[in-house]
Design a protein around this motif. Sequence first.
Motif, PDB file in Angstrom:
ATOM      1  N   LEU B   3     -75.293 -73.801  87.079  1.00 20.26           N
ATOM      2  CA  LEU B   3     -76.058 -73.304  88.217  1.00 20.26           C
ATOM      3  C   LEU B   3     -75.175 -72.447  89.118  1.00 20.26           C
ATOM      4  O   LEU B   3     -75.584 -71.387  89.594  1.00 20.26           O
ATOM      5  CB  LEU B   3     -76.626 -74.475  89.023  1.00 20.26           C
ATOM      6  CG  LEU B   3     -77.410 -74.020  90.243  1.00 20.26           C
ATOM      7  CD1 LEU B   3     -78.793 -73.532  89.856  1.00 20.26           C
ATOM      8  CD2 LEU B   3     -77.489 -75.086  91.306  1.00 20.26           C
ATOM      9  N   ARG B   4     -73.945 -72.895  89.313  1.00 13.67           N
ATOM     10  CA  ARG B   4     -72.989 -72.145  90.146  1.00 13.67           C
ATOM     11  C   ARG B   4     -72.818 -70.708  89.630  1.00 13.67           C
ATOM     12  O   ARG B   4     -72.883 -69.751  90.392  1.00 13.67           O
ATOM     13  CB  ARG B   4     -71.659 -72.895  90.126  1.00 13.67           C
ATOM     14  CG  ARG B   4     -70.537 -72.247  90.887  1.00 13.67           C
ATOM     15  CD  ARG B   4     -69.270 -73.090  90.779  1.00 13.67           C
ATOM     16  NE  ARG B   4     -69.191 -74.144  91.766  1.00 13.67           N
ATOM     17  CZ  ARG B   4     -69.229 -75.449  91.528  1.00 13.67           C
ATOM     18  NH1 ARG B   4     -69.361 -75.901  90.296  1.00 13.67           N
ATOM     19  NH2 ARG B   4     -69.131 -76.310  92.499  1.00 13.67           N
ATOM     20  N   GLU B   6     -74.820 -69.073  87.602  1.00 15.20           N
ATOM     21  CA  GLU B   6     -76.105 -68.374  87.692  1.00 15.20           C
ATOM     22  C   GLU B   6     -76.341 -67.820  89.080  1.00 15.20           C
ATOM     23  O   GLU B   6     -76.794 -66.691  89.259  1.00 15.20           O
ATOM     24  CB  GLU B   6     -77.232 -69.375  87.395  1.00 15.20           C
ATOM     25  CG  GLU B   6     -77.759 -69.314  86.010  1.00 15.20           C
ATOM     26  CD  GLU B   6     -78.992 -70.189  85.907  1.00 15.20           C
ATOM     27  OE1 GLU B   6     -80.088 -69.713  86.216  1.00 15.20           O
ATOM     28  OE2 GLU B   6     -78.835 -71.376  85.543  1.00 15.20           O
ATOM     29  N   VAL B   7     -76.056 -68.679  90.094  1.00 13.95           N
ATOM     30  CA  VAL B   7     -76.262 -68.286  91.482  1.00 13.95           C
ATOM     31  C   VAL B   7     -75.337 -67.120  91.831  1.00 13.95           C
ATOM     32  O   VAL B   7     -75.742 -66.142  92.463  1.00 13.95           O
ATOM     33  CB  VAL B   7     -76.014 -69.501  92.414  1.00 13.95           C
ATOM     34  CG1 VAL B   7     -75.672 -69.067  93.825  1.00 13.95           C
ATOM     35  CG2 VAL B   7     -77.234 -70.427  92.403  1.00 13.95           C
ATOM     36  N   LEU B   8     -74.105 -67.202  91.386  1.00 17.13           N
ATOM     37  CA  LEU B   8     -73.151 -66.139  91.700  1.00 17.13           C
ATOM     38  C   LEU B   8     -73.541 -64.828  91.017  1.00 17.13           C
ATOM     39  O   LEU B   8     -73.423 -63.751  91.592  1.00 17.13           O
ATOM     40  CB  LEU B   8     -71.725 -66.559  91.311  1.00 17.13           C
ATOM     41  CG  LEU B   8     -71.116 -67.600  92.266  1.00 17.13           C
ATOM     42  CD1 LEU B   8     -69.805 -68.145  91.709  1.00 17.13           C
ATOM     43  CD2 LEU B   8     -70.898 -67.005  93.666  1.00 17.13           C
ATOM     44  N   ALA B  10     -76.651 -63.968  90.126  1.00 20.07           N
ATOM     45  CA  ALA B  10     -77.855 -63.471  90.806  1.00 20.07           C
ATOM     46  C   ALA B  10     -77.484 -62.856  92.156  1.00 20.07           C
ATOM     47  O   ALA B  10     -78.014 -61.816  92.553  1.00 20.07           O
ATOM     48  CB  ALA B  10     -78.860 -64.612  91.001  1.00 20.07           C
ATOM     49  N   ASN B  11     -76.552 -63.495  92.859  1.00 17.63           N
ATOM     50  CA  ASN B  11     -76.172 -62.974  94.169  1.00 17.63           C
ATOM     51  C   ASN B  11     -75.439 -61.644  94.045  1.00 17.63           C
ATOM     52  O   ASN B  11     -75.582 -60.764  94.914  1.00 17.63           O
ATOM     53  CB  ASN B  11     -75.344 -63.984  94.956  1.00 17.63           C
ATOM     54  CG  ASN B  11     -74.876 -63.404  96.282  1.00 17.63           C
ATOM     55  OD1 ASN B  11     -73.727 -63.025  96.430  1.00 17.63           O
ATOM     56  ND2 ASN B  11     -75.792 -63.279  97.232  1.00 17.63           N
ATOM     57  N   PHE B  14     -78.041 -59.131  93.879  1.00 20.29           N
ATOM     58  CA  PHE B  14     -78.661 -58.997  95.207  1.00 20.29           C
ATOM     59  C   PHE B  14     -77.765 -58.172  96.129  1.00 20.29           C
ATOM     60  O   PHE B  14     -78.230 -57.242  96.812  1.00 20.29           O
ATOM     61  CB  PHE B  14     -78.912 -60.391  95.790  1.00 20.29           C
ATOM     62  CG  PHE B  14     -79.381 -60.388  97.219  1.00 20.29           C
ATOM     63  CD1 PHE B  14     -80.699 -60.098  97.537  1.00 20.29           C
ATOM     64  CD2 PHE B  14     -78.499 -60.689  98.258  1.00 20.29           C
ATOM     65  CE1 PHE B  14     -81.132 -60.104  98.867  1.00 20.29           C
ATOM     66  CE2 PHE B  14     -78.918 -60.699  99.584  1.00 20.29           C
ATOM     67  CZ  PHE B  14     -80.244 -60.400  99.888  1.00 20.29           C
ATOM     68  N   ALA B  15     -76.471 -58.519  96.168  1.00 18.47           N
ATOM     69  CA  ALA B  15     -75.544 -57.836  97.081  1.00 18.47           C
ATOM     70  C   ALA B  15     -75.393 -56.362  96.722  1.00 18.47           C
ATOM     71  O   ALA B  15     -75.228 -55.503  97.589  1.00 18.47           O
ATOM     72  CB  ALA B  15     -74.188 -58.539  97.078  1.00 18.47           C
ATOM     73  N   PHE B  18     -78.122 -54.640  98.339  1.00 11.11           N
ATOM     74  CA  PHE B  18     -78.371 -55.151  99.682  1.00 11.11           C
ATOM     75  C   PHE B  18     -78.599 -54.040 100.695  1.00 11.11           C
ATOM     76  O   PHE B  18     -77.791 -53.121 100.824  1.00 11.11           O
ATOM     77  CB  PHE B  18     -77.176 -55.998 100.128  1.00 11.11           C
ATOM     78  CG  PHE B  18     -77.342 -56.668 101.460  1.00 11.11           C
ATOM     79  CD1 PHE B  18     -78.297 -57.661 101.638  1.00 11.11           C
ATOM     80  CD2 PHE B  18     -76.542 -56.322 102.541  1.00 11.11           C
ATOM     81  CE1 PHE B  18     -78.436 -58.297 102.863  1.00 11.11           C
ATOM     82  CE2 PHE B  18     -76.670 -56.957 103.773  1.00 11.11           C
ATOM     83  CZ  PHE B  18     -77.624 -57.942 103.934  1.00 11.11           C
ATOM     84  N   GLY B  21     -77.850 -55.017 105.970  1.00 15.44           N
ATOM     85  CA  GLY B  21     -76.664 -55.079 106.810  1.00 15.44           C
ATOM     86  C   GLY B  21     -76.866 -54.594 108.235  1.00 15.44           C
ATOM     87  O   GLY B  21     -76.053 -54.883 109.113  1.00 15.44           O
TER      88      GLY B  21
END
Lengths: 161, 161
Positions: B3-4, B6-8, B10-11, B14-15, B18, B21
Motif C-alpha cells: 500500500l505504501r 501504491e500510495v507513493l 499515485a501521489n 498527482f504531484a 498538481f 499551489g
Amino acid sequence: MSLRDEVLRANAAFAAEFGGGELARPPARGLAVVTCIDGRIDPLAVLGLAPGDANVLRNAGARVTDDVLRSLVVSRHLLGMRETLVVGHTDCGLEGRTNEELRAGVPGSDGLDFLPFADLEESVREGVRRIRALPLLADVEATGWVYEVETGRLREVETQP
Amino acid sequence: MSLRDEVLRANAAFAAEFGGGELARPPARGLAVVTCIDGRIDPLAVLGLAPGDANVLRNAGARVTDDVLRSLVVSRHLLGMRETLVVGHTDCGLEGRTNEELRAGVPGSDGLDFLPFADLEESVREGVRRIRALPLLADVEATGWVYEVETGRLREVETQP
C-alpha cells in the motif's frame, strides 16, 4: 443565489449522475486516513483513492485526539479497517503557535486547548504513537506522512522508535 | 506492491499534475462541512465544491463533539469561516445502536462512549444546536443536512426551534 440554493443545485446535478449506490459501508481498501480540515487537502486525490476506499477523519491539525481514537475504533471494529495513515501538512495554522498566542488573538477562548504544535513531524509521530498505544487498535498498522500543500507531494515520516 | 508503494506512486502522478499551489489557507467560500468518516461520502463532489473552498471536518457519526467545536473555532477565528453545514448520512453504523450493544461486540471497549444515536435527523439537529450554543461560534450560520448514500441526494433538516 444563496449558498443553500447553490449547494442544492450542485447536488441535484451530482445525484443525477450518481454511480456510487453500490458501494459498501466498510472501506474497500481497509484503510483510514487522519488529516487536517485544511481546504487545500483533497485526501482521495492526493492518495490516489476512490470513493468507498477509505474512512476519512479530519480535525484541525490532524491531531490524534480522543475523538479521533473513538472514530478509529469504530473504523477498526465496526468497519474492518486494518491500516491508518496520519497525514499532517505544511503551512498548518496550528504549527509553531502556542495556546497563549492563540488565546490572545481569539477573545473569549481562555481555557480552550487549541492543540497547537511546535513541530509538524513530531506532531505526526505523536499521533502515530497514540494509535499504536491503544490496545483496541493494537493490530492496526499506523504510519505517518506529511503532505506539502505547495507542491502536492506526500512524504513519509519516520515513526519507528 | 505494498500500500505504501501504491500510495507513493499515485501521489507522484498527482504531484506531477498538481495545480493547487496557489490556493490560500482560508477556505475560499468561507465554509466548513462537518460529516462522517464513511468512505462513501466525497464531500466536495456531493456539495459541488472545489479544493480550497471549505474546511472539512470528519468523525465517526458526524457528531459535534468538543474536538469538532475546537476545529470549528480554529476555522472561524483563524481561517475566516462564516457558515457550517452539518451533514449526517443514511446507513450510518452508529445509527440505531446503543453503547451497550456496541461494547458487547467490541471486547475491551468497556467504558468507551461510541457516541451512537437513535435518530439521524435528531443527531444532526443536536449538532447544529451545539454549534449555535457556543459563544465563540455565535456569528456562524449553521445548518443541518442528510446525505443519502444510496442515491447521492442531499436534503436539508429543519433545525429551527
